[in-house]
Design an enzyme around this catalytic site. Structure first.
Site, PDB file in Angstrom:
ATOM      1  N   LYS A  28       0.930  -1.254   0.105  1.00 43.87           N
ATOM      2  CA  LYS A  28       0.173   0.005  -0.086  1.00 43.87           C
ATOM      3  C   LYS A  28       0.897   1.179  -0.067  1.00 43.87           C
ATOM      4  O   LYS A  28       0.565   2.118  -0.825  1.00 43.87           O
ATOM      5  CB  LYS A  28      -0.962   0.010   1.231  1.00 43.87           C
ATOM      6  CG  LYS A  28      -1.791   1.284   1.273  1.00 43.87           C
ATOM      7  CD  LYS A  28      -2.942   0.965   2.044  1.00 43.87           C
ATOM      8  CE  LYS A  28      -2.588   0.908   3.581  1.00 43.87           C
ATOM      9  NZ  LYS A  28      -2.497   2.137   4.323  1.00 43.87           N
ATOM     10  N   GLY A  49      -4.274   8.353   5.488  1.00 46.05           N
ATOM     11  CA  GLY A  49      -3.441   9.119   6.277  1.00 46.05           C
ATOM     12  C   GLY A  49      -2.161   9.492   5.320  1.00 46.05           C
ATOM     13  O   GLY A  49      -1.758  10.623   5.405  1.00 46.05           O
ATOM     14  N   SER A  92       8.701   8.513  11.813  1.00 48.09           N
ATOM     15  CA  SER A  92       7.603   8.369  10.820  1.00 48.09           C
ATOM     16  C   SER A  92       7.814   8.586   9.300  1.00 48.09           C
ATOM     17  O   SER A  92       8.384   9.852   9.019  1.00 48.09           O
ATOM     18  CB  SER A  92       6.569   9.354  11.297  1.00 48.09           C
ATOM     19  OG  SER A  92       5.346   9.524  10.558  1.00 48.09           O
ATOM     20  N   ASP A 123       2.778  -1.265  11.977  1.00 44.10           N
ATOM     21  CA  ASP A 123       1.533  -1.767  11.237  1.00 44.10           C
ATOM     22  C   ASP A 123       1.369  -3.298  11.768  1.00 44.10           C
ATOM     23  O   ASP A 123       0.370  -3.857  11.664  1.00 44.10           O
ATOM     24  CB  ASP A 123       1.504  -1.671   9.976  1.00 44.10           C
ATOM     25  CG  ASP A 123       1.390  -0.121   9.607  1.00 44.10           C
ATOM     26  OD1 ASP A 123       0.843   0.640  10.547  1.00 44.10           O
ATOM     27  OD2 ASP A 123       1.830   0.287   8.594  1.00 44.10           O
ATOM     28  N   ARG A 151      -4.492   2.207  18.437  1.00 42.86           N
ATOM     29  CA  ARG A 151      -4.312   0.713  18.273  1.00 42.86           C
ATOM     30  C   ARG A 151      -3.954  -0.168  19.806  1.00 42.86           C
ATOM     31  O   ARG A 151      -3.943  -1.074  19.521  1.00 42.86           O
ATOM     32  CB  ARG A 151      -3.380   0.604  17.218  1.00 42.86           C
ATOM     33  CG  ARG A 151      -4.135   0.895  15.797  1.00 42.86           C
ATOM     34  CD  ARG A 151      -3.548   0.283  14.611  1.00 42.86           C
ATOM     35  NE  ARG A 151      -3.952   0.393  13.589  1.00 42.86           N
ATOM     36  CZ  ARG A 151      -3.344   0.641  12.247  1.00 42.86           C
ATOM     37  NH1 ARG A 151      -2.165   0.699  12.132  1.00 42.86           N
ATOM     38  NH2 ARG A 151      -4.384   0.658  11.215  1.00 42.86           N
TER      39      ARG A 151
END
Length: 416
Positions: free
Chosen positions: A22, A89, A160, A306, A337
């Protein structure tokens, strides 16, 4: 609200073609749409997030023609307008960075989930570059008025890839050099792609620098997404006698924290058909066996952030105490999460508790049938699904959100 039922699996033996990545799919579309020239992107992931990106770049003036999983993209100067990023996002944050130095007025919106996710971590460094950005209490909708930018030297407080990429994309149109430093290197797909597209970009350890650049279209073939491969691989490790091969998995070194965890817990796994390159791939095979609990933290987190909800599901089936720490980044995903993983697995009887920056899982107790709420987070839906399939079944609320990253997950991975 919809409910999907997953039944207990008595056996698991599958060979699966890995879902396309993705992160790479979104970047290959966005970067080529902005570039000079035309390109073909093969093996594109046609998930909801990628389709949102395609819609945005079309609204910006680029041409994207889909032929199955192949996209033919013709770049164009981006024009102003309102862009709906859906639940993506990555699309929102990368666009905010790229659009900051362009001519035009751009408004970015998203769905309810995306509109609750923080944007200041992106907009603050961009404003330091001279960007004119107005947000909504630190969230979408965000209005970007293109303006002259200047380079900055920025130390990332938390690793990030989305924030790093947004700053680097702004740096393509900034005066002088822009440098981003991370304590731990996050996924580097942006650096790899921009380097192949003529960007004046250099990497020195955990520091990445870029200068004003014109980028040119580049054909890409998207590799498999190790984040998506995590679910069938973990499921095979959770079902007695389980076995699974996922083909064409991306094994970029900034993404292979999952394989490090497999080594730590003593999983029986092998890599075959390895294809080298900036974005290497391999077929990954696992076989169920006796496993040890894990302790995930520190520099490993950015390389598997993730995958953590799925690994917590796996930990429920490992005797002993597994721990996740240093993972505050989980709180700013599609959901918090930490809390949503804990709630979903507790609904199945798991002994799991959240901490300020992670989770503690006391594994080895049987899971029971229960109802897990995905909270419209694709990774929570899929993690609950594999826990239920290896346990005693589960009903998942709003399970269709899995299509954000893994279309037909339930049919292909679970067999629903």
């Amino acid at each position: 609200m919809s409910v999907t039922t997953v039944k207990k699996l008595e056996r698991y033996d599958k060979v699966i073609d890995c879902m396309p990545d993705k992160s790479m799919s979104i970047r290959s579309v966005l970067f080529n749409a902005y570039s000079i020239g035309s390109a073909t992107v093969k093996n594109l992931l046609l998930s909801d997030d990628v389709l949102s990106c395609i819609d945005c770049v079309r609204r910006l003036g680029a041409s994207v023609e889909l032929d199955g999983t192949t996209a033919h993209i013709k770049g164009a100067p981006f024009v102003g307008g309102t862009l709906d990023c859906g639940n993506s996002g990555t699309t929102a944050r990368l666009l905010i960075g790229l659009l900051s130095g362009l001519n035009g007025v751009f408004t970015l919106i998203g769905d309810e989930s995306l509109s609750s996710r923080p944007m200041k971590r992106v907009t603050d460094p961009l404003k330091a570059m001279g960007a004119r950005i107005t947000d909504t209490d630190g969230h979408l909708p965000v209005k970007v008025v293109g303006s002259p930018l200047h380079g900055i030297d920025y130390d990332m407080p938390v690793a990030s890839a989305q924030v790093k990429s947004a700053i680097l994309l702004a740096g393509l149109n900034a005066e002088g050099k822009t440098t981003v430093r991370e304590k731990t290197v996050s996924r580097n797909h942006t650096e790899n792609m921009l380097s192949e597209m003529n960007a004046k970009l250099s990497v020195n350890g955990a520091a990445v620098s870029v200068e004003r650049s014109v980028i040119y279209s580049k054909d890409f073939t998207v590799g498999g997404d190790i984040s998506s491969a995590t679910y069938p691989l973990c499921l095979a490790l959770m079902v007695k006698g389980g076995r699974c091969t996922v083909k064409n998995v991306g094994i970029n070194k900034t993404r292979t924290g999952l394989l490090d965890v497999f080594k730590e817990i003593g999983a029986d796994f092998t890599l075959s058909n390895v294809k080298e390159g900036a974005e290497p791939t391999a077929d990954v095979t696992v076989k169920q066996g006796k496993l040890k609990p894990f302790n995930i933290g520190g520099e490993l987190i950015p390389r598997l952030v993730d995958e953590i909800p799925a690994l917590c599901a796996l930990a429920c089936f490992i005797d002993g105490v597994s721990r996740v720490s240093g993972a505050r980044e989980l709180k700013v995903k599609e959901t918090d999460r930490i809390s949503t993983t804990v709630a979903a697995l507790k609904s199945l009887g798991a002994d799991i508790e959240g901490t300020d920056d992670g989770m503690i899982i006391r594994g080895g107790r049987p899971l029971k049938f229960g109802v897990a709420d995905s909270k419209l987070d694709h990774r929570i839906a899929m993690s609950a699904a594999i826990a239920g399939a290896a346990g005693d079944g589960v009903k998942i609320v709003d399970a269709e959100c899995a299509s954000v990253s893994y279309p037909n997950f339930f049919g292909e991975v679970i067999g629903v």
